[in-house]
Each structure stands twice: as structure tokens, then as C-alpha cells.
Write a protein that holds these residues in place. Structure first.
Motif, PDB file in Angstrom:
ATOM      1  N   ASP A  43       0.813  -1.219   0.000  1.00  0.00           N
ATOM      2  CA  ASP A  43       0.000   0.000   0.000  1.00  0.00           C
ATOM      3  C   ASP A  43       0.844   1.265   0.000  1.00  0.00           C
ATOM      4  O   ASP A  43       0.570   2.201  -0.753  1.00  0.00           O
ATOM      5  N   GLU A  44       1.852   1.307   0.831  1.00  0.00           N
ATOM      6  CA  GLU A  44       2.681   2.502   0.950  1.00  0.00           C
ATOM      7  C   GLU A  44       3.407   2.792  -0.358  1.00  0.00           C
ATOM      8  O   GLU A  44       3.473   3.934  -0.802  1.00  0.00           O
ATOM      9  N   PHE A  45       3.946   1.749  -0.992  1.00  0.00           N
ATOM     10  CA  PHE A  45       4.669   1.940  -2.249  1.00  0.00           C
ATOM     11  C   PHE A  45       3.729   2.480  -3.324  1.00  0.00           C
ATOM     12  O   PHE A  45       4.083   3.414  -4.053  1.00  0.00           O
ATOM     13  N   VAL A  46       2.524   1.905  -3.431  1.00  0.00           N
ATOM     14  CA  VAL A  46       1.570   2.360  -4.450  1.00  0.00           C
ATOM     15  C   VAL A  46       1.192   3.814  -4.208  1.00  0.00           C
ATOM     16  O   VAL A  46       1.138   4.616  -5.138  1.00  0.00           O
ATOM     17  N   GLU A  47       0.941   4.185  -2.973  1.00  0.00           N
ATOM     18  CA  GLU A  47       0.579   5.571  -2.654  1.00  0.00           C
ATOM     19  C   GLU A  47       1.703   6.532  -3.005  1.00  0.00           C
ATOM     20  O   GLU A  47       1.452   7.644  -3.467  1.00  0.00           O
ATOM     21  N   GLU A  48       2.953   6.132  -2.768  1.00  0.00           N
ATOM     22  CA  GLU A  48       4.097   7.000  -3.024  1.00  0.00           C
ATOM     23  C   GLU A  48       4.524   7.024  -4.492  1.00  0.00           C
ATOM     24  O   GLU A  48       5.260   7.913  -4.912  1.00  0.00           O
ATOM     25  N   TYR A  77      -7.047   3.599  -2.920  1.00  0.00           N
ATOM     26  CA  TYR A  77      -5.878   4.099  -3.638  1.00  0.00           C
ATOM     27  C   TYR A  77      -6.251   5.332  -4.445  1.00  0.00           C
ATOM     28  O   TYR A  77      -7.116   5.279  -5.307  1.00  0.00           O
ATOM     29  N   ASP A  78      -5.570   6.442  -4.169  1.00  0.00           N
ATOM     30  CA  ASP A  78      -5.786   7.667  -4.928  1.00  0.00           C
ATOM     31  C   ASP A  78      -4.822   7.658  -6.111  1.00  0.00           C
ATOM     32  O   ASP A  78      -3.624   7.887  -5.954  1.00  0.00           O
ATOM     33  N   LEU A  79      -5.352   7.375  -7.274  1.00  0.00           N
ATOM     34  CA  LEU A  79      -4.538   7.306  -8.482  1.00  0.00           C
ATOM     35  C   LEU A  79      -4.517   8.623  -9.247  1.00  0.00           C
ATOM     36  O   LEU A  79      -3.771   8.765 -10.213  1.00  0.00           O
ATOM     37  N   SER A  80      -5.302   9.592  -8.821  1.00  0.00           N
ATOM     38  CA  SER A  80      -5.411  10.843  -9.568  1.00  0.00           C
ATOM     39  C   SER A  80      -4.065  11.552  -9.654  1.00  0.00           C
ATOM     40  O   SER A  80      -3.324  11.633  -8.686  1.00  0.00           O
ATOM     41  N   GLY A  81      -3.766  12.002 -10.856  1.00  0.00           N
ATOM     42  CA  GLY A  81      -2.524  12.718 -11.097  1.00  0.00           C
ATOM     43  C   GLY A  81      -1.320  11.833 -11.341  1.00  0.00           C
ATOM     44  O   GLY A  81      -0.268  12.325 -11.738  1.00  0.00           O
ATOM     45  N   ARG A 111     -10.385   7.246 -12.931  1.00  0.00           N
ATOM     46  CA  ARG A 111      -9.709   7.396 -11.634  1.00  0.00           C
ATOM     47  C   ARG A 111      -8.755   8.600 -11.610  1.00  0.00           C
ATOM     48  O   ARG A 111      -8.096   8.854 -10.620  1.00  0.00           O
ATOM     49  N   GLY A 112      -8.701   9.362 -12.704  1.00  0.00           N
ATOM     50  CA  GLY A 112      -7.939  10.606 -12.728  1.00  0.00           C
ATOM     51  C   GLY A 112      -6.487  10.479 -13.114  1.00  0.00           C
ATOM     52  O   GLY A 112      -5.692  11.398 -12.901  1.00  0.00           O
TER      53      GLY A 112
END
Length: 161
Positions: A43-48, A77-81, A111-112
Motif C-alpha cells: 500500500d505505501e509503495f503504491v501511494e508514493e 488508492y488515490d490514483l489521480s494525477g 480514476r484521474g
């Protein structure tokens, strides 16, 4: 900069291609690429991660239902940007991978994500929607998958570094 390669794989073909894509991304200085099955994410890696590349097997000219379920239900998971890219495996030429990639790209846009394929802008090998391999790819397809990973990583650095 971190780049996540997320995939679903039933037979190991898509997992193998994910590793090749990540290998290409890791050839770019200052990029740390990591592969993860969608069932076991860091999770942390995907977010970063500034970039996320999604891989899927192709079934009936579509991406796997497991990947579809992930897009439909994993709202944590916030994939936007983030820069997004796609690749697919299929059992034979004409197995519908282009349609699967386009459908997955649609979910990523919702999902942006900012979508990148390299297209024809980077020259040969051309990657119109994303990398495609028959099963885990022959030597040429594997080389294109590696180049694809490198190009996505380079574009992410250009955009986010």
C-alpha cells in the motif's frame, strides 16, 4: 521516484511480463520500480508511486475480471494525477489485447490518471496503447516490453522530478 507495476496473472505469463517491464523501468536512473500482484499490494509503495503501470491477461477481448473488480472496489488508492500505462498478455495474435488495453485505460481515466504509452513519438518500437505479448512473449516482444517500461519511467521523471 517510485513506479509500481500492478498486475493480475493466472498462468504466470502476465507476472513474467510485469517483471520485464519493471526491469526496463529500473534501468532509468533515480527510478525504483516494483512489481505487485493486485492481490498483494504494498500500500505505501503504491501511494508514493508517481507512476503506475497495470498489466492484465486478455479474455474475450477484455481485461481480467479480477482487474475489473480491483478498479471497481479498491477506492483506498488515490490514483489521480499519477502517470498511468498498460500492458497485456494474450494467448495468440489477434486475441483482443488492444480492446482490453483501451477498456483498462478508460477505467484509469475515470480514476484521474494521466495516460502515457510512448505511442509513435519515441520511434520504433511503436507502442500505440501499451505493450502486448503473446503468452510471456518471444525475444522481440520481451525487448519491447522492457523498452516500454523504460519509456514510461523516463516520462514519469520528466513530469514529476
Amino acid at each position: 521516484m517510485k513506479l509500481a507495476v500492478l498486475y493480475h496473472s493466472e498462468t504466470g505469463n502476465t507476472e513474467r511480463v510485469a517483471e520485464i517491464v519493471a526491469q526496463g523501468a529500473n534501468e532509468v536512473d533515480n527510478v525504483e520500480a516494483k512489481t505487485m500482484g493486485i492481490e498483494e499490494l504494498d500500500d505505501e509503495f503504491v501511494e508514493e508511486a508517481e507512476a503506475v503501470i497495470f498489466g492484465t491477461p486478455t479474455y474475450l477481448a477484455n481485461f481480467s475480471w479480477q482487474t475489473k473488480k480491483w478498479f471497481d472496489t479498491e477506492m483506498d488508492y488515490d490514483l489521480s494525477g499519477k502517470l498511468g500505462a498498460v500492458f497485456a498478455t494474450e494467448n495468440y495474435l489477434g486475441g483482443g489485447a488492444d480492446m482490453a488495453l483501451l477498456t483498462m485505460i478508460g477505467h484509469m481515466l475515470v480514476r484521474g490518471m494521466v495516460i502515457y504509452s510512448g505511442g509513435a513519438a519515441e520511434g520504433k518500437p511503436y507502442t500505440h496503447y501499451g505493450a502486448v505479448c503473446i503468452q510471456d512473449g518471444d525475444e522481440d516482444q520481451q525487448e519491447r516490453a522492457e523498452i516500454f517500461g523504460e519509456r514510461v519511467a523516463s516520462k514519469a521523471l520528466e513530469l514529476f522530478a
